[in-house]
Scaffold this motif. Structure first.
Motif: not given
Length: 591
Positions: A388, A386, A315
């Motif tokens: 998030d 991404r 992430q």
């Protein structure tokens, strides 16, 4: 019945215990009237029984009644006044700073060196200004120093305040502070930091918002440097100046204990320290609280020679656009041979590394490569990664056959938003016990035609010496018409097995050695099965080895090794049609 009175009060800028204070008790107030030098850390000496007093600064006052004056409106450079005495703040005689070279979005080490003209004791706060425009920092930032352990980050003022917590810093001695920040994603022009020294009881530069009283640090810092042409990091060199010689710069998160490699190095440290793969915890009790690692790699097994499902969770703190190439390197020693996706071979199939999991769809289905020698996996993004939510996927590698420590892979990204190689947290491909397995195992067959007799030949190379009564089991051979029972073995090595026979049942054959076989001997195990009448996908069999010395009766079943090659894929018409039964299957080999 005797009434005792306080004779005097002495105010110091440093903490003093009984051992430090006792030798000076006999030094009276009159000593300073006679012109004796005042210690640098003595702020004031106040005599309660003097009719006329003289302040340490030479001021004269009458009727010394021992009253502390707190009204300092007319004394803007102080926050403590005694009747007849005002202490003026000290001067930072040296204030310098330097930072390591860093690429946009990565960690940069900042080192500050200070000298004061008076002693600075515990409770003194060093405020460092002009740190705006950086990536977010946690409320508590680790500090590397002999005098402090952490600093308080004020995002609104872009200020790091460092309280001194241990022994005092003598006048003229170096006060060294090192800390890490994360540069912005764009270019970061050089900047000049400023600093204040504030003491909660006697030292102050006044309003922290006011620029007046700050000392500029010599040397611009925190200028970003682009990556080298080969994609590697700029050299994080720091000048070998005496005020930070041999100092270390703390990382912005602590490594979990289980992430330490056998060499004692932190497995989640980075070749290029990067803020891209870590997040501060939601709450912090200490600057030593671990940041959340957002780049994790784990394996599913430590058994030798077996398929190991490698799980990846990543992430980043920024979006990685589609079309970028994600590279995992350093996965060395795996038995998995070179693979290339494309044509009929998808990255999700057994012809590649069987990518799976919710994040597998993030990658191009028919674009990827695996190189065994360097342990490098390349995947092309079909969709952005991404920031998030974590992107999670798995792939399958075959463990090595012999015992070895875990390897700690590197992760990098090439494309519009490049990421230089960063060491992932978590090791994989560890083999805790080698056991008795094969260094090489391959299978071939003689025909793919339905309803025909099909000779299977397993070419094996044992990684250990095989004693008498060792057994070899090949499994995963479902779909044959051969009935269960004793079947004859074939080939040049059939005499090595008991009676030249094997037991066939439920898609598996077991053969027991009648003679010892030295380590690394090329061993053939051949037998015939009756192909089924119906088409079926090819089978990639497993082979297991049970050696009495390694696996006594009652011990857990030995690990099974997946062989290279695939067999028992029957074609309804012509065997050539079955060269590749599907994108997810290995091509069948036959003679």
């Amino acid at each position: 019945g005797e009434v005792l009175k306080v004779a005097e009060v002495r105010v110091w800028s440093i903490a003093r215990d009984d051992n430090a204070a006792t030798p000076g008790i006999a030094t009276t107030f009159d000593t300073f009237l006679s012109g004796a030098p005042r210690p640098a850390s003595l702020l004031a000496l106040y005599a309660f029984d003097a009719a006329v007093g003289v302040g340490v600064d030479g001021s004269v006052y009458k009727r010394n009644l021992g009253v502390l004056v707190s009204d300092v409106e007319d004394l803007p450079s102080a926050d403590l006044a005694l009747q007849g005495f005002v202490y003026t703040v000290p001067t930072l005689t040296v204030a310098v700073a330097e930072s390591s070279l860093a690429y946009p979005g990565s960690d940069a080490c900042v080192r500050v060196g200070l000298k004061s003209d008076v002693d600075l004791g515990p409770g003194t706060e060093i405020a460092i200004f002009n740190l705006g425009g950086l990536r977010p920092l946690p409320p508590l930032v680790p500090i590397s120093s002999a005098y402090a352990t952490e600093g308080r980050w004020d995002a609104g003022r872009a200020t790091l305040t460092v309280p001194l917590t241990t022994s005092h810093v003598h006048a003229g001695a170096w006060l060294n502070l090192s800390f890490s920040v994360i540069l912005p994603l764009g270019d970061s022009p050089p900047r000049i930091l400023s600093v204040q020294a504030r003491d909660g009881s006697s030292l102050s530069y006044g309003d922290a918002e006011a620029v007046e009283g700050r000392t500029s640090l010599l040397g611009p810092v925190l200028a970003s440097s682009p990556l080298n042409p080969d994609g590697s990091c700029p050299t994080p060199a720091l000048a070998a100046a005496p005020y930070w010689a041999a100092a270390t710069c703390p990382t912005l998160y602590a490594c979990p204990e289980e992430s330490l490699s056998g060499q004692g190095a932190c497995a989640c440290s980075a070749l290029c320290p990067s803020g891209a793969w870590k997040r501060p915890p939601a709450s912090m009790a200490s600057a030593q609280d671990a940041w959340e690692n957002s780049l994790l790699i784990t394996g599913s097994t430590t058994l030798a020679g077996v398929d190991n499902t490698v799980s990846v969770s990543l992430q980043p703190d920024r979006e990685i656009p589609a079309g970028s190439v994600l590279t995992l390197s350093g996965l060395t020693s795996s038995f998995s041979a070179d693979r290339e996706a494309g044509g009929l071979c998808a990255i999700t199939g057994a012809c590649f590394l069987q990518l799976a999991g919710p994040g597998a769809a993030t990658f191009e289905l028919f674009s990827g490569s695996w190189e065994q020698a360097s342990g490098t996996l390349l995947l092309t993004l079909a969709a952005p990664i991404r920031p998030d939510a974590p992107t999670q996927f798995t792939f399958v590698l075959q463990n090595p056959s012999l015992q070895q420590p875990a390897v700690f892979p590197l992760v990098s990204v090439s494309g519009p938003v490049p990421f230089p190689p960063v060491r992932a947290c978590g090791g994989v491909l560890e083999v805790q016990e080698s056991g008795a397995v094969f260094a090489a195992a391959h299978v071939t067959e003689t025909t793919c035609v339905p309803c025909q007799s099909n000779r299977l030949t397993f070419a094996l190379e044992p990684a250990v010496a095989l004693s008498v009564n060792s057994s070899i089991t090949v499994s995963g051979l479902s779909g044959s018409l051969s009935p269960a029972g004793i079947i004859p073995l074939a080939g040049p090595d059939k005499h090595l097995f008991v009676d030249g026979l094997g037991r066939w049942e439920a898609g598996a054959l077991v053969a027991v050695l009648a003679q010892a076989v030295p380590q690394s001997t090329q061993l053939q195990l051949s037998f015939s099965l009756h192909n089924h009448r119906h088409p079926q996908p090819p089978r990639t069999p497993l082979v297991a080895l049970r050696v009495p010395e390694f696996h006594p009766p009652g011990a857990p079943a030995p690990p099974a090794v997946r062989v290279s090659g695939a067999v028992l894929s029957f074609a309804a018409e012509d065997a050539a049609h079955n060269a590749t039964a599907g994108a997810q299957w290995m091509a069948t080999e036959w003679e």
